[in-house]
Design a protein around this motif. Sequence first.
Motif, PDB file in Angstrom:
ATOM      1  N   ASN A 434     -37.818  12.177  13.127  1.00  0.00           N
ATOM      2  CA  ASN A 434     -36.733  11.817  12.215  1.00  0.00           C
ATOM      3  C   ASN A 434     -36.208  13.040  11.458  1.00  0.00           C
ATOM      4  O   ASN A 434     -35.006  13.305  11.444  1.00  0.00           O
ATOM      5  CB  ASN A 434     -37.262  10.773  11.217  1.00  0.00           C
ATOM      6  CG  ASN A 434     -36.168   9.839  10.748  1.00  0.00           C
ATOM      7  OD1 ASN A 434     -35.006  10.196  10.754  1.00  0.00           O
ATOM      8  ND2 ASN A 434     -36.556   8.636  10.325  1.00  0.00           N
ATOM      9  N   ARG A 438     -32.444  15.028  11.678  1.00  0.00           N
ATOM     10  CA  ARG A 438     -31.546  15.138  10.517  1.00  0.00           C
ATOM     11  C   ARG A 438     -31.672  16.500   9.848  1.00  0.00           C
ATOM     12  O   ARG A 438     -30.909  16.825   8.951  1.00  0.00           O
ATOM     13  CB  ARG A 438     -31.823  14.040   9.495  1.00  0.00           C
ATOM     14  CG  ARG A 438     -33.205  14.081   8.864  1.00  0.00           C
ATOM     15  CD  ARG A 438     -33.206  13.335   7.509  1.00  0.00           C
ATOM     16  NE  ARG A 438     -32.558  12.047   7.541  1.00  0.00           N
ATOM     17  CZ  ARG A 438     -33.192  10.874   7.658  1.00  0.00           C
ATOM     18  NH1 ARG A 438     -34.517  10.858   7.791  1.00  0.00           N
ATOM     19  NH2 ARG A 438     -32.539   9.755   7.647  1.00  0.00           N
ATOM     20  N   ASP A 446     -30.943   6.959   8.366  1.00  0.00           N
ATOM     21  CA  ASP A 446     -31.778   6.642   9.526  1.00  0.00           C
ATOM     22  C   ASP A 446     -30.927   6.041  10.650  1.00  0.00           C
ATOM     23  O   ASP A 446     -31.187   6.280  11.840  1.00  0.00           O
ATOM     24  CB  ASP A 446     -32.873   5.655   9.132  1.00  0.00           C
ATOM     25  CG  ASP A 446     -33.925   6.296   8.225  1.00  0.00           C
ATOM     26  OD1 ASP A 446     -33.983   7.542   8.182  1.00  0.00           O
ATOM     27  OD2 ASP A 446     -34.673   5.550   7.572  1.00  0.00           O
ATOM     28  N   VAL A 449     -29.318   8.816  12.524  1.00  0.00           N
ATOM     29  CA  VAL A 449     -30.311   9.508  13.357  1.00  0.00           C
ATOM     30  C   VAL A 449     -30.536   8.738  14.641  1.00  0.00           C
ATOM     31  O   VAL A 449     -30.525   9.305  15.754  1.00  0.00           O
ATOM     32  CB  VAL A 449     -31.633   9.683  12.582  1.00  0.00           C
ATOM     33  CG1 VAL A 449     -32.742  10.148  13.518  1.00  0.00           C
ATOM     34  CG2 VAL A 449     -31.462  10.684  11.449  1.00  0.00           C
ATOM     35  N   ARG A 450     -30.723   7.427  14.527  1.00  0.00           N
ATOM     36  CA  ARG A 450     -30.973   6.601  15.709  1.00  0.00           C
ATOM     37  C   ARG A 450     -29.738   6.533  16.614  1.00  0.00           C
ATOM     38  O   ARG A 450     -29.857   6.539  17.845  1.00  0.00           O
ATOM     39  CB  ARG A 450     -31.421   5.204  15.284  1.00  0.00           C
ATOM     40  CG  ARG A 450     -32.867   5.190  14.778  1.00  0.00           C
ATOM     41  CD  ARG A 450     -33.187   3.960  13.922  1.00  0.00           C
ATOM     42  NE  ARG A 450     -34.604   3.915  13.593  1.00  0.00           N
ATOM     43  CZ  ARG A 450     -35.195   4.711  12.711  1.00  0.00           C
ATOM     44  NH1 ARG A 450     -34.490   5.653  12.091  1.00  0.00           N
ATOM     45  NH2 ARG A 450     -36.488   4.596  12.470  1.00  0.00           N
ATOM     46  N   TYR A 469     -39.754   7.056  15.660  1.00  0.00           N
ATOM     47  CA  TYR A 469     -39.078   8.185  15.008  1.00  0.00           C
ATOM     48  C   TYR A 469     -39.946   8.869  13.941  1.00  0.00           C
ATOM     49  O   TYR A 469     -39.617   9.958  13.484  1.00  0.00           O
ATOM     50  CB  TYR A 469     -37.759   7.727  14.376  1.00  0.00           C
ATOM     51  CG  TYR A 469     -36.685   7.454  15.393  1.00  0.00           C
ATOM     52  CD1 TYR A 469     -35.757   8.432  15.715  1.00  0.00           C
ATOM     53  CD2 TYR A 469     -36.608   6.223  16.047  1.00  0.00           C
ATOM     54  CE1 TYR A 469     -34.766   8.192  16.668  1.00  0.00           C
ATOM     55  CE2 TYR A 469     -35.630   5.978  17.001  1.00  0.00           C
ATOM     56  CZ  TYR A 469     -34.717   6.968  17.298  1.00  0.00           C
ATOM     57  OH  TYR A 469     -33.741   6.738  18.242  1.00  0.00           O
ATOM     58  N   GLU A 470     -41.052   8.225  13.567  1.00  0.00           N
ATOM     59  CA  GLU A 470     -41.972   8.840  12.599  1.00  0.00           C
ATOM     60  C   GLU A 470     -43.099   9.602  13.297  1.00  0.00           C
ATOM     61  O   GLU A 470     -44.040  10.051  12.642  1.00  0.00           O
ATOM     62  CB  GLU A 470     -42.576   7.769  11.678  1.00  0.00           C
ATOM     63  CG  GLU A 470     -41.644   7.285  10.568  1.00  0.00           C
ATOM     64  CD  GLU A 470     -40.479   6.468  11.105  1.00  0.00           C
ATOM     65  OE1 GLU A 470     -40.726   5.615  11.966  1.00  0.00           O
ATOM     66  OE2 GLU A 470     -39.320   6.704  10.679  1.00  0.00           O
TER      67      GLU A 470
END
Length: 584
Positions: A434, A438, A446, A449-450, A469-470
């Motif tokens: 993530n 960014r 978020d 980002v996705r 994403y983490e």
Amino acid sequence: MPVKEQLTVIRRLLPYAKPFKWFFIGAIILSGLVSVVNIYLPKVLQTFIDRYLRTGHATITVMWYFAGLYFFGMLVRALMQFIQNYTSTMGAEYMLENVRRQMFKKLHRMGMRYFDQVPGGSILSRLTNDTMSFSNFWALFNTLFTAFFAVISSFIAMYLTDRQIALWLLIFMPFLGVTVWYYQRYSSKVYRRMRERLSELNTKLSEAITGISVIQQFRQEHRINGEFDHTNDAYFRTRQAMIRTNSLLLSPLIDLFYALGTVMVLGIFGVRGLNGYVAAGVVYAFITYLNNFYNPMTQMMDNLSDFQDGVVAGSRVLRVMDDQTIAPAQHADPTAKITRGKIEFKHVTFAYDGEHPVLKDASFVAEPGQTVALVGQTGSGKTSTINVLMRFYEFQSGEVLIDDRDIRDYPAAELRQKMGLVLQEPFMFYGDINSNIRMFNNEISDEQVRAAAKFVKADDFINDLPENYESRVIERGASYSSGQRQLISFARTIVTDPKILILDEATANVDTETEEMIQTGLSRIQKDRTTIAIAHRLSTIQNADLILVLNQGQIVERGTNDELLAQRGYYYDMIQLQNSAHVK
């Protein structure tokens, strides 16, 4: 380092301490007050010994009275010494933090040429080791002022106690002055060599750690160990020379002068005692003042090594701060905005060293939304074209226009926001996927980002990860494949919605299957964006609107894929060479 140069370094370092001057001023004032208490304490005992103890008038009340006075003086001195040490040390720490912040900012304003010329380990050494020694150098000023006040006050007290003996003690001062002068002159050379060797050592360490995989792959451990041992031994020898110098010329010599001074004082008092009366309290007070006279000198001489180290370290820090290898300057118009993404080079000549051009009289136009590909042999000027366009380096002549406006008219922030760069080997930062997409910009949501990851087809593998994403990213993204890192890099670029896309061999290090997946993402990224692409695999740029063939810094051919093949020139030969290589 000559004394004049040392004074210049000190004068130039003073502004870094100016924001915290009250810490140092407070420490200086307290140093003076401590020296007054040091005169007071021996006087208390001298009075008690000569007026009460010798004459037999020392009652319990008198004894407790003088004990209380002495204890109170010791308590006040201890409190002032604590505050003095705290303020001076905190002032030095605040200044160290300030210098490191300014130096770090300066490094990020440097032009790329500086980092081409200076090893990373050397830069790291100046930012960590040199600034730390530079801070220790400031702590010396606390000792210096303490010693100054102590020496002056102690000599005045000795002079008032016995003028003749105090003047006799001055015969040692010229010898002490010569010692300090010689130490300053000789030790600065030793410390400068030591700092240079430490910088070389850090460079070797940085290189060995960064290139550990290559070292092990080619079995270079023995050579690297030998080179490190050689550098480490050179640093060790300079440390030895420093230790020898300090061991001979610092506190041992002061202790010798103190011992000689004590012998002189006791000898003179002893001769007087043979012919008359000498008060015991006077002898005690004078010896105590003599100790107060030489003891701060011992501390000062012990810290003189920090002074020399700090001056040398400070000069190295100043060389970085003075370096003019800054990033190319913009004559920015705040209202200038990139709206279409048209790029034009007009007779651009560029040389990294300012003398030997690597790009010669380059001219081309990339219309908004077009894809322009740069091809050519290694060293032909492809990456140099990108470096000029990204304003990493200043070009010598010609014009670079964006939307028919000089590239230097745009604010640097506008260029960075509207130009997206994807490198051959993308750099991944510690954190998670993530934050790497960014780029730690919290203004990017978020959802954005996705959406960016989905747009470049990176969400397929990200959603298969345990934490999506983490998921953690370790150093340089080593836990992910080259293709995965490249897709994250594409997402990182597309999330800022640039008008101009620059691809520097973006698919050179990935396999064919991954390249096809990336090409799918690329075709979507390039839509409605002006793209400048460097490619070694010529099959990836056959649909480009314009292909520029570079050779030795010059554009020797230009046209579409079909037009260049029909010319049967450089591009045709390159195509044939790659095809024959694939057949084999």
